[in-house]
Design an enzyme around this catalytic site. Structure first.
Site, mmCIF file in Angstrom:
data_model
loop_
_atom_site.group_PDB
_atom_site.id
_atom_site.type_symbol
_atom_site.label_atom_id
_atom_site.label_comp_id
_atom_site.label_asym_id
_atom_site.label_seq_id
_atom_site.Cartn_x
_atom_site.Cartn_y
_atom_site.Cartn_z
ATOM 1 N N ASN A 1 0.632 -0.886 0.095
ATOM 2 C CA ASN A 1 -0.246 0.205 0.220
ATOM 3 C C ASN A 1 0.924 1.088 0.131
ATOM 4 O O ASN A 1 1.333 1.394 0.999
ATOM 5 C CB ASN A 1 -0.787 -0.654 1.114
ATOM 6 C CG ASN A 1 -1.871 1.286 1.075
ATOM 7 O OD1 ASN A 1 -2.050 2.048 0.110
ATOM 8 N ND2 ASN A 1 -2.199 1.053 2.558
ATOM 9 N N TRP A 2 1.453 1.999 -0.758
ATOM 10 C CA TRP A 2 1.820 3.062 -1.258
ATOM 11 C C TRP A 2 1.507 4.226 -0.647
ATOM 12 O O TRP A 2 2.163 5.152 -0.253
ATOM 13 C CB TRP A 2 2.715 3.242 -2.988
ATOM 14 C CG TRP A 2 3.035 2.225 -3.753
ATOM 15 C CD1 TRP A 2 3.293 0.720 -2.999
ATOM 16 C CD2 TRP A 2 3.272 2.118 -4.737
ATOM 17 N NE1 TRP A 2 3.880 0.119 -3.506
ATOM 18 C CE2 TRP A 2 4.941 1.035 -4.562
ATOM 19 C CE3 TRP A 2 3.678 3.117 -5.613
ATOM 20 C CZ2 TRP A 2 4.804 0.561 -6.456
ATOM 21 C CZ3 TRP A 2 3.875 3.088 -6.529
ATOM 22 C CH2 TRP A 2 4.971 1.239 -7.818
ATOM 23 N N LYS A 3 -0.184 4.259 0.210
ATOM 24 C CA LYS A 3 -0.651 5.315 0.239
ATOM 25 C C LYS A 3 0.092 6.620 -0.812
ATOM 26 O O LYS A 3 -0.568 6.726 -1.831
ATOM 27 C CB LYS A 3 0.133 5.380 2.127
ATOM 28 C CG LYS A 3 0.057 4.490 2.511
ATOM 29 C CD LYS A 3 0.204 4.859 4.189
ATOM 30 C CE LYS A 3 -0.137 3.491 4.658
ATOM 31 N NZ LYS A 3 -0.028 3.279 6.282
ATOM 32 N N HIS B 1 -9.377 1.549 5.145
ATOM 33 C CA HIS B 1 -8.078 1.146 5.777
ATOM 34 C C HIS B 1 -8.365 2.298 7.118
ATOM 35 O O HIS B 1 -9.307 3.308 6.652
ATOM 36 C CB HIS B 1 -7.214 2.250 5.103
ATOM 37 C CG HIS B 1 -5.776 2.205 5.053
ATOM 38 N ND1 HIS B 1 -5.115 2.656 5.950
ATOM 39 C CD2 HIS B 1 -4.287 0.554 5.301
ATOM 40 C CE1 HIS B 1 -3.827 2.308 6.875
ATOM 41 N NE2 HIS B 1 -3.608 1.604 5.896
ATOM 42 N N GLU C 1 -6.691 4.561 7.727
ATOM 43 C CA GLU C 1 -6.605 6.042 7.483
ATOM 44 C C GLU C 1 -7.707 6.966 6.527
ATOM 45 O O GLU C 1 -7.675 7.860 7.389
ATOM 46 C CB GLU C 1 -5.568 6.486 6.536
ATOM 47 C CG GLU C 1 -4.193 5.823 7.949
ATOM 48 C CD GLU C 1 -2.644 5.550 6.952
ATOM 49 O OE1 GLU C 1 -2.328 5.652 5.354
ATOM 50 O OE2 GLU C 1 -1.996 5.063 7.258
ATOM 51 N N GLU D 1 -5.197 -4.998 10.892
ATOM 52 C CA GLU D 1 -4.337 -3.807 10.827
ATOM 53 C C GLU D 1 -3.954 -3.217 12.129
ATOM 54 O O GLU D 1 -5.064 -2.403 12.635
ATOM 55 C CB GLU D 1 -3.562 -3.352 9.455
ATOM 56 C CG GLU D 1 -3.777 -3.331 8.663
ATOM 57 C CD GLU D 1 -3.217 -2.419 7.047
ATOM 58 O OE1 GLU D 1 -2.501 -2.201 6.332
ATOM 59 O OE2 GLU D 1 -3.614 -1.737 7.453
ATOM 60 N N GLY E 1 2.726 2.432 11.307
ATOM 61 C CA GLY E 1 3.583 3.506 10.741
ATOM 62 C C GLY E 1 4.584 3.867 11.647
ATOM 63 O O GLY E 1 5.154 4.784 11.945
ATOM 64 N N SER F 1 3.484 -2.041 10.367
ATOM 65 C CA SER F 1 4.921 -2.197 10.476
ATOM 66 C C SER F 1 5.527 -3.754 10.266
ATOM 67 O O SER F 1 6.496 -3.883 10.653
ATOM 68 C CB SER F 1 5.492 -1.733 11.777
ATOM 69 O OG SER F 1 5.500 -0.791 12.289
ATOM 70 N N GLY G 1 3.271 -1.035 4.559
ATOM 71 C CA GLY G 1 2.666 0.543 3.875
ATOM 72 C C GLY G 1 4.329 1.144 3.935
ATOM 73 O O GLY G 1 4.854 0.655 2.748
ATOM 74 N N GLY G 2 4.572 1.453 4.355
ATOM 75 C CA GLY G 2 6.047 2.100 4.238
ATOM 76 C C GLY G 2 7.479 1.173 3.946
ATOM 77 O O GLY G 2 8.161 1.581 2.275
HETATM 78 P P1 13P Z 1 3.408 0.383 7.456
HETATM 79 O O1 13P Z 1 3.493 -0.728 7.127
HETATM 80 O O2 13P Z 1 3.689 1.664 7.089
HETATM 81 O O3 13P Z 1 3.358 0.885 9.589
HETATM 82 O O4 13P Z 1 1.934 0.772 6.922
HETATM 83 C C1 13P Z 1 1.066 -0.650 7.637
HETATM 84 C C2 13P Z 1 -0.129 0.081 6.489
HETATM 85 O O5 13P Z 1 -1.606 0.422 6.920
HETATM 86 C C3 13P Z 1 -0.727 -0.722 5.175
HETATM 87 O O6 13P Z 1 -1.636 -0.451 4.624
#
Ligand code: 13P
Length: 252
Positions: free
Chosen positions: A9-11, A94, A96, A166, A172, A213, A234-235
């Site tokens: 997920n590149w956000k 998600h 967020e 999640e 994050g 993470s 994510g990251g």
């Molecule tokens: P991180 O891997 O950056 O913690 O993000 C997880 C996430 O929200 C994937 O959708």
């Protein structure tokens, strides 16, 4: 046996040019890894370019959001058929989007129905906040998110849904859940909630990812757990070497 699935997920990261170079830097290595479904979820403007680069590969493409209506006066929104033009997958609900953009279990449910109607595979995100975790409300929260978010889904179609657990406190933050804790949430709450909705056979077929993470150096801990069928990353999905290492860990 459920095939593991790792999605990046590149956000809200990467321009079209940056997206192209990230795909160039990892697609050959990703293609060599067998036995794992791999998915990239760039932001909307990069979907066309990334989809062209992924043509003829076994790497899937996903978007990060969609609207449930077919078309119309919804400024700034993207309809399911527009997503389905390029993508096989769609991230829905998600944390967020729930926290910053007013998504609820009700809108998640509408989006899941819209996605399935367009043969998109939903990656439905659930998870508790830090306060809920400390108040031991995890089970209650994820059960509600599953039962309301996936309400009235046709059990035949439900088997293709992917659930991503999640925990919000792990996203994050670099503070991942332990593999054991995440596995227990899947075993004690998420799989039973899916069984209540769809019956045991379908619930056993549904793949459940862990997200929060996940990195190349901790992925093994999650993938060695019996209930965890991959990761939503994510990251670390923005770094070619890290993402490839996570996919490799899922293939073991
Ligand atoms: P991180 O891997 O950056 O913690 O993000 C997880 C996430 O929200 C994937 O959708």
């Amino acid at each position: 046996m459920r095939t593991p699935i790792v999605a990046g997920n590149w956000k809200m990261n990467k321009t079209v040019e940056e997206a192209r170079s990230l795909v160039f830097s990892m697609s050959l290595k990703l293609r060599e890894i067998e036995g794992v479904d791999k998915v990239l979820c760039p932001p909307f403007p990069a979907l066309l370019a990334v989809s062209a680069l992924l043509q003829g590969t076994d790497i899937g493409l996903g978007a990060q959001n969609l609207h449930w209506e077919e078309s119309g006066a919804y400024t700034g929104e993207v309809a399911p058929n527009m997503v389905a033009e390029f993508c096989q997958y769609i991230i829905i609900g998600h944390s967020e989007r729930r926290a910053y953009f007013g998504e609820t279990d009700g809108t998640v449910n509408k989006k899941v129905h819209a996605a399935l109607a367009h043969d998109l595979i939903p990656i439905v995100c659930v998870g508790e906040t830090e306060d809920e975790y400390e108040s031991k409300l995890t089970g209650e929260v994820v059960r509600r998110q599953i039962s309301q978010g996936l309400a009235d889904v046709d059990p035949v179609k439900a088997a293709q849904i992917i659930v991503a657990y999640e925990p919000i406190w792990a996203i994050g933050t670099g503070k991942a859940s332990s593999g054991e804790n995440a596995n227990a949430v899947l075993a004690d709450y998420i799989r039973p909630a899916l069984t209540d909705l769809f019956g045991a056979d379908t619930a056993q077929a549904i793949r459940i990812q862990y997200g929060g993470s996940v990195k190349g150096n901790n992925a093994d801990e999650f993938f060695s757990q019996p209930e965890i069928d991959g990761a939503l990353v994510g990251g670390a999905s923005l770094k070619a070497d890290d993402f490839v290492a996570i996919v490799q860990a899922a293939a073991k």
